[in-house]
Design a protein around this motif. Structure first.
Motif, PDB file in Angstrom:
ATOM      1  N   TRP A 286      -8.528  -0.124  -4.382  1.00  0.00           N
ATOM      2  CA  TRP A 286      -9.220  -1.180  -3.660  1.00  0.00           C
ATOM      3  C   TRP A 286     -10.403  -0.615  -2.871  1.00  0.00           C
ATOM      4  CZ3 TRP A 286      -9.299  -2.298   1.763  1.00  0.00           C
ATOM      5  CH2 TRP A 286      -9.975  -3.487   2.069  1.00  0.00           C
TER       6      TRP A 286
ATOM      7  N   HIS B 233     -14.228  -1.693  -3.429  1.00  0.00           N
ATOM      8  CA  HIS B 233     -14.908  -2.252  -2.267  1.00  0.00           C
ATOM      9  C   HIS B 233     -16.234  -1.528  -2.018  1.00  0.00           C
ATOM     10  CE1 HIS B 233     -15.134  -4.406   1.529  1.00  0.00           C
ATOM     11  NE2 HIS B 233     -15.407  -3.266   2.141  1.00  0.00           N
TER      12      HIS B 233
ATOM     13  N   HIS C 251     -17.124  -7.570  -7.922  1.00  0.00           N
ATOM     14  CA  HIS C 251     -16.495  -8.435  -6.922  1.00  0.00           C
ATOM     15  C   HIS C 251     -15.150  -8.931  -7.429  1.00  0.00           C
ATOM     16  CE1 HIS C 251     -16.068 -11.316  -3.690  1.00  0.00           C
ATOM     17  NE2 HIS C 251     -15.838 -12.252  -4.599  1.00  0.00           N
ATOM     18  N   LYS C 252     -15.099  -9.326  -8.686  1.00  0.00           N
ATOM     19  CA  LYS C 252     -13.841  -9.800  -9.260  1.00  0.00           C
ATOM     20  C   LYS C 252     -12.804  -8.674  -9.311  1.00  0.00           C
ATOM     21  CE  LYS C 252     -11.792 -12.250 -13.023  1.00  0.00           C
ATOM     22  NZ  LYS C 252     -11.898 -13.157 -14.086  1.00  0.00           N
TER      23      LYS C 252
ATOM     24  N   ARG D 106     -12.704  -6.087  -7.372  1.00  0.00           N
ATOM     25  CA  ARG D 106     -12.323  -5.811  -5.987  1.00  0.00           C
ATOM     26  C   ARG D 106     -11.283  -6.809  -5.508  1.00  0.00           C
ATOM     27  NH1 ARG D 106     -15.916  -7.169  -0.893  1.00  0.00           N
ATOM     28  NH2 ARG D 106     -14.989  -9.132  -1.462  1.00  0.00           N
ATOM     29  N   GLU D 107     -11.484  -8.077  -5.814  1.00  0.00           N
ATOM     30  CA  GLU D 107     -10.527  -9.110  -5.404  1.00  0.00           C
ATOM     31  C   GLU D 107      -9.176  -8.909  -6.088  1.00  0.00           C
ATOM     32  OE1 GLU D 107     -10.890 -11.633  -3.138  1.00  0.00           O
ATOM     33  OE2 GLU D 107     -12.785 -10.655  -2.627  1.00  0.00           O
TER      34      GLU D 107
ATOM     35  N   GLU E  62      -7.465  -5.890  -4.526  1.00  0.00           N
ATOM     36  CA  GLU E  62      -6.995  -6.218  -3.176  1.00  0.00           C
ATOM     37  C   GLU E  62      -5.709  -7.033  -3.238  1.00  0.00           C
ATOM     38  OE1 GLU E  62      -8.535  -8.265   0.978  1.00  0.00           O
ATOM     39  OE2 GLU E  62      -9.666  -8.612  -0.859  1.00  0.00           O
ATOM     40  N   LYS E  63      -5.634  -7.962  -4.186  1.00  0.00           N
ATOM     41  CA  LYS E  63      -4.427  -8.767  -4.340  1.00  0.00           C
ATOM     42  C   LYS E  63      -3.242  -7.894  -4.757  1.00  0.00           C
ATOM     43  CE  LYS E  63      -2.617 -12.846  -6.750  1.00  0.00           C
ATOM     44  NZ  LYS E  63      -1.285 -12.351  -6.630  1.00  0.00           N
TER      45      LYS E  63
END
Length: 151
Positions: free
Chosen positions: A30, A34, A98-99, A101-102, A105-106
């Protein structure tokens, strides 16, 4: 396996150490996405600002009398098209990062919450009283909060 996890005492079993190792790996993934997303975003923003500046002084100012003339100049020069395509590529790369990273993170947050939820099963008896040392080590060394589920 991480050195800090290998030197843990008998309060932590091998399965718990493996779960902590996975959460460290997810955190690093992550952090990587990021940072990569932030770099790509700022690169694409600065590139686009420079692109607008160049287009303003090389196309818009000399040919301000006709919008059609500006479009003809823009489409006739291959270098201008390549510059615009590079800007599109940068912003699409930013969207992809961005996708990712999301998603990472999840994954990280879900695994961290699972450790928090299962902490009563992972540390039993005397180990329950000493688990705060492991939580402090994870917070201090890896910046992973295992005390609360909130981000």
């Amino acid at each position: 396996m991480e050195v800090n996890l290998m030197i843990l005492n008998s309060d932590t079993d091998q399965a718990t150490k493996q779960m902590l190792q996975y959460v460290i790996e997810k955190k690093r993934k992550w952090d990587y996405y990021h940072a990569a997303h932030r770099i790509m975003l700022w690169t694409s923003i600065l590139y686009t600002l420079a692109l607008f500046y160049i287009f303003y002084y090389s196309i818009m100012t000399p040919y301000q009398y006709s919008l059609l003339e500006m479009l003809v100049i823009l489409t006739n020069k291959k270098s201008y098209l390549l510059i615009v395509l590079l800007a599109i590529f940068l912003f699409s790369g930013t969207t992809i990062l961005h996708k990712k990273r999301e998603d990472s993170e999840k994954e990280y947050h879900d695994l961290r919450c699972e450790i928090i939820d299962r902490s009563k099963d992972l540390w039993k008896g005397e180990a329950w009283k000493n688990r705060h040392r492991i939580f402090q080590m994870m917070k201090k060394t890896y910046d992973i909060n295992l005390y609360h589920e909130s981000k």
